[in-house]
Design a protein around this motif. Structure first.
Motif, mmCIF file in Angstrom:
data_model
loop_
_atom_site.group_PDB
_atom_site.id
_atom_site.type_symbol
_atom_site.label_atom_id
_atom_site.label_comp_id
_atom_site.label_asym_id
_atom_site.label_seq_id
_atom_site.Cartn_x
_atom_site.Cartn_y
_atom_site.Cartn_z
ATOM 1 N N GLY A 308 0.811 -1.222 0.000
ATOM 2 C CA GLY A 308 0.000 0.000 0.000
ATOM 3 C C GLY A 308 0.841 1.267 0.000
ATOM 4 O O GLY A 308 1.814 1.416 -0.751
ATOM 5 N N SER A 309 0.489 2.193 0.879
ATOM 6 C CA SER A 309 1.186 3.481 0.947
ATOM 7 C C SER A 309 2.669 3.292 1.260
ATOM 8 O O SER A 309 3.514 4.061 0.797
ATOM 9 C CB SER A 309 0.567 4.362 2.037
ATOM 10 O OG SER A 309 -0.751 4.658 1.697
ATOM 11 N N SER A 310 2.975 2.281 2.056
ATOM 12 C CA SER A 310 4.381 2.037 2.398
ATOM 13 C C SER A 310 5.160 1.616 1.144
ATOM 14 O O SER A 310 6.332 1.966 0.985
ATOM 15 C CB SER A 310 4.483 0.956 3.477
ATOM 16 O OG SER A 310 3.842 1.408 4.641
ATOM 17 N N ILE A 353 9.230 -1.956 4.709
ATOM 18 C CA ILE A 353 8.647 -0.692 5.176
ATOM 19 C C ILE A 353 7.242 -0.992 5.670
ATOM 20 O O ILE A 353 6.404 -1.500 4.915
ATOM 21 C CB ILE A 353 8.564 0.339 4.031
ATOM 22 C CG1 ILE A 353 9.916 0.468 3.318
ATOM 23 C CG2 ILE A 353 8.087 1.688 4.542
ATOM 24 C CD1 ILE A 353 9.847 1.263 2.016
ATOM 25 N N GLN A 355 4.482 0.851 8.553
ATOM 26 C CA GLN A 355 4.296 1.769 9.682
ATOM 27 C C GLN A 355 3.910 0.993 10.932
ATOM 28 O O GLN A 355 4.385 1.272 12.014
ATOM 29 C CB GLN A 355 3.313 2.901 9.350
ATOM 30 C CG GLN A 355 1.849 2.523 9.136
ATOM 31 C CD GLN A 355 1.061 2.368 10.420
ATOM 32 O OE1 GLN A 355 1.474 2.871 11.468
ATOM 33 N NE2 GLN A 355 -0.044 1.657 10.355
ATOM 34 N N THR A 359 2.163 -5.823 9.428
ATOM 35 C CA THR A 359 1.484 -6.303 8.223
ATOM 36 C C THR A 359 2.019 -7.679 7.839
ATOM 37 O O THR A 359 3.213 -7.861 7.605
ATOM 38 C CB THR A 359 1.709 -5.300 7.068
ATOM 39 O OG1 THR A 359 1.220 -4.051 7.505
ATOM 40 C CG2 THR A 359 1.018 -5.737 5.803
ATOM 41 N N VAL A 405 -7.501 5.210 9.492
ATOM 42 C CA VAL A 405 -7.137 3.996 8.758
ATOM 43 C C VAL A 405 -6.248 4.316 7.555
ATOM 44 O O VAL A 405 -5.303 3.592 7.258
ATOM 45 C CB VAL A 405 -8.416 3.215 8.366
ATOM 46 C CG1 VAL A 405 -8.135 2.219 7.269
ATOM 47 C CG2 VAL A 405 -8.959 2.497 9.605
ATOM 48 N N SER A 407 -3.299 5.971 5.796
ATOM 49 C CA SER A 407 -2.033 6.497 6.305
ATOM 50 C C SER A 407 -1.757 7.899 5.761
ATOM 51 O O SER A 407 -1.875 8.149 4.562
ATOM 52 C CB SER A 407 -0.899 5.557 5.900
ATOM 53 O OG SER A 407 0.292 5.985 6.515
ATOM 54 N N GLN A 414 7.724 8.176 6.722
ATOM 55 C CA GLN A 414 8.487 7.133 6.009
ATOM 56 C C GLN A 414 9.338 7.755 4.908
ATOM 57 O O GLN A 414 10.518 7.426 4.742
ATOM 58 C CB GLN A 414 7.519 6.125 5.358
ATOM 59 C CG GLN A 414 6.827 5.195 6.320
ATOM 60 C CD GLN A 414 5.745 4.369 5.644
ATOM 61 O OE1 GLN A 414 5.288 4.689 4.546
ATOM 62 N NE2 GLN A 414 5.331 3.295 6.298
ATOM 63 N N LYS A 492 -5.586 7.095 -1.892
ATOM 64 C CA LYS A 492 -6.328 7.838 -0.867
ATOM 65 C C LYS A 492 -7.770 8.064 -1.327
ATOM 66 O O LYS A 492 -8.707 7.914 -0.562
ATOM 67 C CB LYS A 492 -5.660 9.194 -0.583
ATOM 68 C CG LYS A 492 -4.372 9.100 0.212
ATOM 69 C CD LYS A 492 -4.640 8.819 1.669
ATOM 70 C CE LYS A 492 -3.514 8.130 2.382
ATOM 71 N NZ LYS A 492 -3.120 6.804 1.957
ATOM 72 N N GLU A 495 -9.783 4.657 -1.354
ATOM 73 C CA GLU A 495 -10.121 4.049 -0.064
ATOM 74 C C GLU A 495 -11.041 4.927 0.778
ATOM 75 O O GLU A 495 -11.822 4.401 1.571
ATOM 76 C CB GLU A 495 -8.869 3.654 0.716
ATOM 77 C CG GLU A 495 -7.981 4.782 1.144
ATOM 78 C CD GLU A 495 -6.705 4.306 1.849
ATOM 79 O OE1 GLU A 495 -6.681 3.207 2.406
ATOM 80 O OE2 GLU A 495 -5.727 5.069 1.834
HETATM 81 C C1 F6R Z 1 -3.352 3.251 2.837
HETATM 82 C C2 F6R Z 1 -2.746 2.464 3.891
HETATM 83 C C3 F6R Z 1 -2.306 1.096 3.559
HETATM 84 C C4 F6R Z 1 -1.040 0.729 4.319
HETATM 85 C C5 F6R Z 1 -0.703 -0.753 4.086
HETATM 86 C C6 F6R Z 1 0.596 -1.146 4.759
HETATM 87 O O1 F6R Z 1 -3.751 4.517 3.286
HETATM 88 O O2 F6R Z 1 -2.640 2.909 5.010
HETATM 89 O O3 F6R Z 1 -2.141 0.915 2.192
HETATM 90 O O4 F6R Z 1 0.000 1.536 3.884
HETATM 91 O O5 F6R Z 1 -1.742 -1.550 4.570
HETATM 92 O O6 F6R Z 1 0.538 -0.934 6.140
HETATM 93 P P1 F6R Z 1 1.847 -0.928 7.007
HETATM 94 O O7 F6R Z 1 2.645 0.254 6.637
HETATM 95 O O8 F6R Z 1 1.381 -0.881 8.433
HETATM 96 O O9 F6R Z 1 2.571 -2.207 6.692
#
Ligand code: F6R
Length: 615
Positions: A308-310, A353, A355, A359, A405, A407, A414, A492, A495
């Motif tokens: 995802g965002s990461s 990566i 957050q 995951t 929810v 990010s 990051q 963004k 979702e």
């Molecule tokens: C989108 C979002 C997700 C997370 C993805 C990874 O806004 O938040 O795409 O980036 O689920 O999550 P982490 O970084 O916790 O591994």
């Protein structure tokens, strides 16, 4: 996914459970439920509700029924995997006798085999969940004479999959038993109380004396006492967790929702992340990295792995590493990386990566990378998360807890941390001259101010977004550093606003997707000045020639760009490789505004959960 809370040793058990569930709702909000032991009656009291955002309130409505002096209790907020979100599938699940209750996060992969065995021996299951088999397995062990702790240990030996669980039994009303494999769970205590939770924020209201459990460890938590065993019943010492922030940071602080609070915390999140790591002369220091300069010089290839965002942050990092440090770099989606038998060696540094640091796709990818001989560094926002404990080194962002929810501040932190790492690598390897290092350091250090100036334009961003709030189809385009920003902007919008939004490298449109462009289409383009600006604007012309409306993220005061598009989202100018940190902000605001205009819950978008602990 799914949040777990448990407490023992307080007459306010139900209140503690409900307050914990409110903090854990970001992990899933399909249903919620609590159970407490009633020591006087020798029974369990349970309440469950499946009413999406209203579930916890429905539990609160039943507080006048709770036992007067409750014993241990557990609570759960669910993100449905097995069985739809109904009251019957809501946790806690109980056994046939009604004396064992269990909550669970994760997936029991062999639950069908276990369920068939239980059904054949006369157990009556009342839900479609994988979780319920655990309650019946524990029931059998207790019937055979085991204590609750021993019963949990025995039953987990038969279980395949990833899980965090917490269980209570009416016969041992002060006892909470908690265990984990891959999915997160922490335990804590004061002199009189014991607590179990999926994350630090939910436990902090009770205590700061917190401990992490490792895989296949089972904790017996009683008022004021925690004892931890491995699955063979051998006693082990849990690891103490140091927490640098208080529970107030996990509250809304006057904002209408967590997302807007977290968007406005971004300058601070980036400032804190850079603090003490970069000097204006280009010096760098990353303490927790745990890789010596010599080891960093030996790296031949970097692979960023994330979801995802990461993952989008990884796509930016890869460019910074190649350009500043001159090392080959790639970025890959974790769920694909894990299964494609990647070729890795000891010259490869894999940077995962995440957050959350939890995951599951990324965690398994990290384990696979280590199995294949690569060194692994975890970039995460959560100290003592599963990933940070398993990695060879860590890169910590310092964004504080992110509850919304989608990010926002964690993604920006990051980016800042990854660019700091790229600069560090460039310096250690002697890839850039001193003045070049200092120039980049200056650009990174100016980011918090640039973000503050960007956020000062929040009303302008909202006004542009409102014009497009009814649109159902968006295209997001960018080149080079603009492409990961386009991906993030589209994610963004999807979702949060539930509208279709596709992101493409701007030069790729003419290879197919351009056939979708017709009058009414809306194209959002990353058009801040870079060496590719003219090419980007050429692509914009191609869209406009086919009737699309174009919204551009553009440099402040860039009248030329503004004159070529229908609306601009203006941002301060920063060097190209740092521009994603700033350029993504108006797109967060854009998605936020469109989502709110459509009446959506921006903190809890449908079908999503903050932490994805299933594959
Ligand atoms: C989108 C979002 C997700 C997370 C993805 C990874 O806004 O938040 O795409 O980036 O689920 O999550 P982490 O970084 O916790 O591994």
């Amino acid at each position: 996914m799914c949040g777990i809370i448990g407490v023992t040793g307080t007459p306010d058990a139900c209140e503690v459970l409900l307050a914990g569930l409110e903090l854990l709702e970001y992990r899933g909000y399909d249903s919620a439920g609590i159970v407490v032991a009633d020591p006087e009656a020798g029974t369990l009291w349970r309440a469950r509700a499946a009413e999406r955002a209203g579930s916890i309130q429905r539990l609160r409505d039943r507080l006048d029924e709770v036992p007067a002096t409750p014993g241990a209790g557990v609570g759960h907020t669910r993100w449905a995997t097995h069985g739809p979100p109904t009251d019957a599938n809501a946790h806690p699940h109980i056994d046939c006798t009604g004396r064992v209750a269990i909550v669970h996060n994760g997936i029991i992969e062999n639950y069908r085999d276990l369920a068939a065995r239980l059904d054949a021996t006369g157990h009556k299951r009342t839900s479609a969940t994988d979780t319920e088999v655990l309650a019946h397995l524990i029931e059998d062990e207790v019937e055979a004479g085991a204590s609750l702790g021993e019963a949990v240990r025995r039953c987990l030996r038969a279980v395949r999959g990833d899980f965090a669980i917490a269980a209570v039994h009416a016969a041992e009303p002060d006892l909470l038993v908690a265990a984990r494999r891959t999915s997160p769970l922490i335990v804590g205590k004061t002199e009189t109380v014991g607590v179990v939770a999926s994350d630090v924020a939910a436990a902090l209201a009770t205590t700061r004396e917190l401990y992490a459990l490792d895989d296949d460890q089972v904790a017996e938590v009683r008022p004021g006492a925690i004892v931890v065993y491995d699955l063979d019943g051998v006693r082990v010492e849990p690891t103490r967790i140091e927490v640098a922030w208080g529970v107030r940071r996990a509250m809304k602080g006057g904002y209408p929702d967590f997302m807007s609070k977290e968007i406005h915390e971004q300058p601070q999140a980036v400032r804190d992340t850079l603090l003490g790591r970069i000097g204006s002369d280009g010096s760098t220091e990353i303490e927790e990295l745990a890789l010596s300069d010599e080891e960093l010089r030996a790296v031949r290839r970097l692979v960023f792995v994330a979801c995802g965002s990461s993952y989008h942050a990884g796509l930016v990092a890869r460019q910074a590493i190649e350009r500043w440090a001159g090392v080959a770099a790639e970025a890959e989606v974790a769920s694909e990386f894990r299964y494609r038998q990647p070729v890795l060696d000891d010259g490869t540094l894999v940077v995962v990566i995440s957050q959350s640091g939890e995951t599951v796709d990324t965690l398994h990818a990290m384990r696979e990378a280590r199995r294949r001989g690569a060194r692994v560094v975890a970039l995460t926002n959560v100290v003592d998360s599963v990933m940070s404990r398993e990695a060879d080194g860590v890169l910590y962002t310092r964004a504080g807890p992110e509850i919304g929810v989608a990010s926002t501040k964690c993604h920006l932190a990051q980016l800042a941390m990854l660019e700091t790492f790229a600069l560090h690598l460039a310096r250690v390897r002697g890839a850039l001259a001193g003045d070049e290092l200092a120039g980049i350091a200056g650009a990174l250090l100016s980011l918090p101010d640039a973000l503050q100036a960007t956020l000062a334009r929040a009303d302008e961003f909202a006004a542009v977004a409102e014009r497009f709030a009814e649109v159902e189809d968006f295209y997001f385009l960018g080149r080079r550093t603009g492409f990961p920003v386009a991906l993030e902007g589209a994610l963004k919008l999807k979702e949060l606003a539930y509208v279709r939004a596709e992101a493409y490298p701007a030069g790729e449109m003419k290879h197919g997707p351009i056939s979708l462009i017709e009058p009414g289409a809306v194209v959002v383009v990353i058009a801040t000045r870079s060496s590719l600006w003219e090419k980007v604007m050429g692509n914009v012309e191609e869209m406009r020639a086919r009737g699309a409306s174009v919204v551009a993220v553009a440099d402040e005061g860039d009248d030329e760009t503004a004159g070529l598009v229908d609306a601009v989202l203006e941002v301060p100018s920063v060097i190209e490789l740092c521009s994603p940190v700033v350029n993504v902000v108006p797109l967060q605001s854009f998605a936020y505004t469109v989502a709110r205009a459509r009446g959506n819950d921006v903190d809890r978008p449908r079908n999503l959960a903050k932490v994805v602990t299933v594959e």
